[in-house]
Design a protein around this motif. Structure first.
Motif, PDB file in Angstrom:
ATOM      1  N   GLY A  43      -2.168 -24.880  12.337  1.00 18.74           N
ATOM      2  CA  GLY A  43      -3.148 -24.931  11.272  1.00 18.74           C
ATOM      3  C   GLY A  43      -2.579 -24.281  10.025  1.00 18.74           C
ATOM      4  O   GLY A  43      -1.490 -24.626   9.564  1.00 18.74           O
ATOM      5  N   LYS A  44      -3.284 -23.315   9.477  1.00 19.89           N
ATOM      6  CA  LYS A  44      -2.821 -22.610   8.285  1.00 19.89           C
ATOM      7  C   LYS A  44      -1.980 -21.386   8.640  1.00 19.89           C
ATOM      8  O   LYS A  44      -1.451 -20.723   7.751  1.00 19.89           O
ATOM      9  N   ARG A  45      -1.867 -21.075   9.918  1.00 18.58           N
ATOM     10  CA  ARG A  45      -1.101 -19.910  10.363  1.00 18.58           C
ATOM     11  C   ARG A  45       0.322 -20.298  10.718  1.00 18.58           C
ATOM     12  O   ARG A  45       0.565 -21.342  11.309  1.00 18.58           O
ATOM     13  N   ILE A  46       1.244 -19.424  10.349  1.00 18.51           N
ATOM     14  CA  ILE A  46       2.658 -19.699  10.592  1.00 18.51           C
ATOM     15  C   ILE A  46       3.306 -18.532  11.329  1.00 18.51           C
ATOM     16  O   ILE A  46       3.078 -17.363  11.003  1.00 18.51           O
ATOM     17  N   ASP A  47       4.101 -18.863  12.331  1.00 13.43           N
ATOM     18  CA  ASP A  47       4.941 -17.905  13.037  1.00 13.43           C
ATOM     19  C   ASP A  47       6.396 -18.278  12.796  1.00 13.43           C
ATOM     20  O   ASP A  47       6.752 -19.463  12.784  1.00 13.43           O
ATOM     21  N   VAL A  48       7.245 -17.271  12.620  1.00 10.74           N
ATOM     22  CA  VAL A  48       8.676 -17.513  12.412  1.00 10.74           C
ATOM     23  C   VAL A  48       9.474 -16.555  13.288  1.00 10.74           C
ATOM     24  O   VAL A  48       9.175 -15.354  13.345  1.00 10.74           O
ATOM     25  N   TRP A  49      10.484 -17.103  13.955  1.00 19.06           N
ATOM     26  CA  TRP A  49      11.392 -16.291  14.773  1.00 19.06           C
ATOM     27  C   TRP A  49      12.827 -16.619  14.406  1.00 19.06           C
ATOM     28  O   TRP A  49      13.142 -17.743  13.996  1.00 19.06           O
ATOM     29  N   LEU A  50      13.701 -15.642  14.555  1.00 16.76           N
ATOM     30  CA  LEU A  50      15.142 -15.879  14.491  1.00 16.76           C
ATOM     31  C   LEU A  50      15.613 -15.991  15.939  1.00 16.76           C
ATOM     32  O   LEU A  50      15.350 -15.104  16.760  1.00 16.76           O
ATOM     33  N   ILE A  51      16.287 -17.085  16.245  1.00 15.45           N
ATOM     34  CA  ILE A  51      16.647 -17.381  17.631  1.00 15.45           C
ATOM     35  C   ILE A  51      17.949 -16.682  18.020  1.00 15.45           C
ATOM     36  O   ILE A  51      18.946 -16.740  17.295  1.00 15.45           O
ATOM     37  N   TYR A  52      17.930 -16.038  19.175  1.00 17.14           N
ATOM     38  CA  TYR A  52      19.115 -15.415  19.767  1.00 17.14           C
ATOM     39  C   TYR A  52      19.426 -16.082  21.102  1.00 17.14           C
ATOM     40  O   TYR A  52      18.527 -16.609  21.766  1.00 17.14           O
ATOM     41  N   ARG A  53      20.709 -16.042  21.479  1.00 13.54           N
ATOM     42  CA  ARG A  53      21.151 -16.677  22.723  1.00 13.54           C
ATOM     43  C   ARG A  53      21.951 -15.693  23.575  1.00 13.54           C
ATOM     44  O   ARG A  53      22.781 -14.930  23.052  1.00 13.54           O
ATOM     45  N   CYS A  54      21.707 -15.725  24.869  1.00 14.58           N
ATOM     46  CA  CYS A  54      22.484 -14.902  25.798  1.00 14.58           C
ATOM     47  C   CYS A  54      23.952 -15.306  25.706  1.00 14.58           C
ATOM     48  O   CYS A  54      24.282 -16.503  25.700  1.00 14.58           O
ATOM     49  N   VAL A  55      24.837 -14.329  25.653  1.00 17.24           N
ATOM     50  CA  VAL A  55      26.264 -14.634  25.496  1.00 17.24           C
ATOM     51  C   VAL A  55      26.847 -15.311  26.731  1.00 17.24           C
ATOM     52  O   VAL A  55      27.891 -15.950  26.657  1.00 17.24           O
ATOM     53  N   ASP A  56      26.166 -15.180  27.889  1.00 17.01           N
ATOM     54  CA  ASP A  56      26.695 -15.767  29.115  1.00 17.01           C
ATOM     55  C   ASP A  56      26.067 -17.106  29.474  1.00 17.01           C
ATOM     56  O   ASP A  56      26.766 -18.039  29.856  1.00 17.01           O
TER      57      ASP A  56
END
Length: 207
Positions: A43-56
């Motif tokens: 809707g009018k709400r926004i979520d933002v994440w920076l994606i990280y990945r396991c090194v293995d």
């Protein structure tokens, strides 16, 4: 006394990595920044994440940037940068070790840096004192004495001796700053009168 003033801009070279309990690997693993944001609109709400990945195993972990924010409260330029995975914005969040630590608890940091030195006006060889103004992009665990030793070509023991004789001072923190991590805004002054390698130190400060 003539003083050579030099500006150093210090940029951490390797982003800190949060230590996360990976449900695929079955233990705590470092996660690397995937250099992409995930933007979710509800809707009018926004979520933002920076994606990280396991090194293995490449399992993902989300570092929260914005949570349940109204679209109207987000600057259009910022939202566009998030949606386009702007590299400068990714770096800004990826190198914020304090925010990562608040979210993940434990963070692996690296002392690797690059130093950009702005050429000063005038001839370095005429100066009898050195004034370094330090600007830091992000955070680093690198100690100030290690930075100065590496960039000026001086043993840390000599830097400590200069400090002990009052010929090396650091502002605004004062005492024992040499043994602490480099911080943005520090100013280092070194009195070089009588130092046989004065010209070599001044030259190293500029290149």
């Amino acid at each position: 006394m003539s003083t050579l003033r030099v500006h150093w801009t210090i940029a951490p070279a390797i982003a800190p990595r949060p230590l996360i309990n990976c449900n695929r690997c079955g233990g705590v693993k470092p996660y690397r920044c995937g250099e992409k944001f995930r933007v979710n609109a509800n809707g009018k709400r926004i979520d933002v994440w920076l994606i990280y990945r396991c090194v293995d195993c490449d399992n993902s972990w989300n570092f929260t940037i914005l949570e349940r924010r109204n679209r109207r409260d987000i600057e259009p330029a910022l939202l566009t940068a998030l949606e386009c995975n702007d590299p400068a914005l990714v770096r800004r969040f990826a190198f914020d070790a304090a925010a990562l630590r608040n979210r993940a608890g434990r963070v692996e940091e690296f002392a690797d840096i690059t130093v950009h030195k702005e050429p000063p006006a005038g001839e370095p060889g005429h100066a009898t004192a050195l004034w370094l103004e330090l600007r830091l992009e992000g955070t680093t665990p690198l100690r100030l004495d290690r930075l100065l030793a590496g960039e000026l070509g001086l043993p840390r023991s000599r830097l400590q001796a200069l400090e002990g004789r009052g010929r090396l001072t650091v502002g605004p923190d004062g005492g024992r700053t040499l043994r602490k991590p480099v911080r943005d805004g520090l100013a280092v002054r070194i009195d070089l009168i009588g130092e046989a390698d004065r010209n070599a130190i001044l030259s190293a400060a500029c290149r």
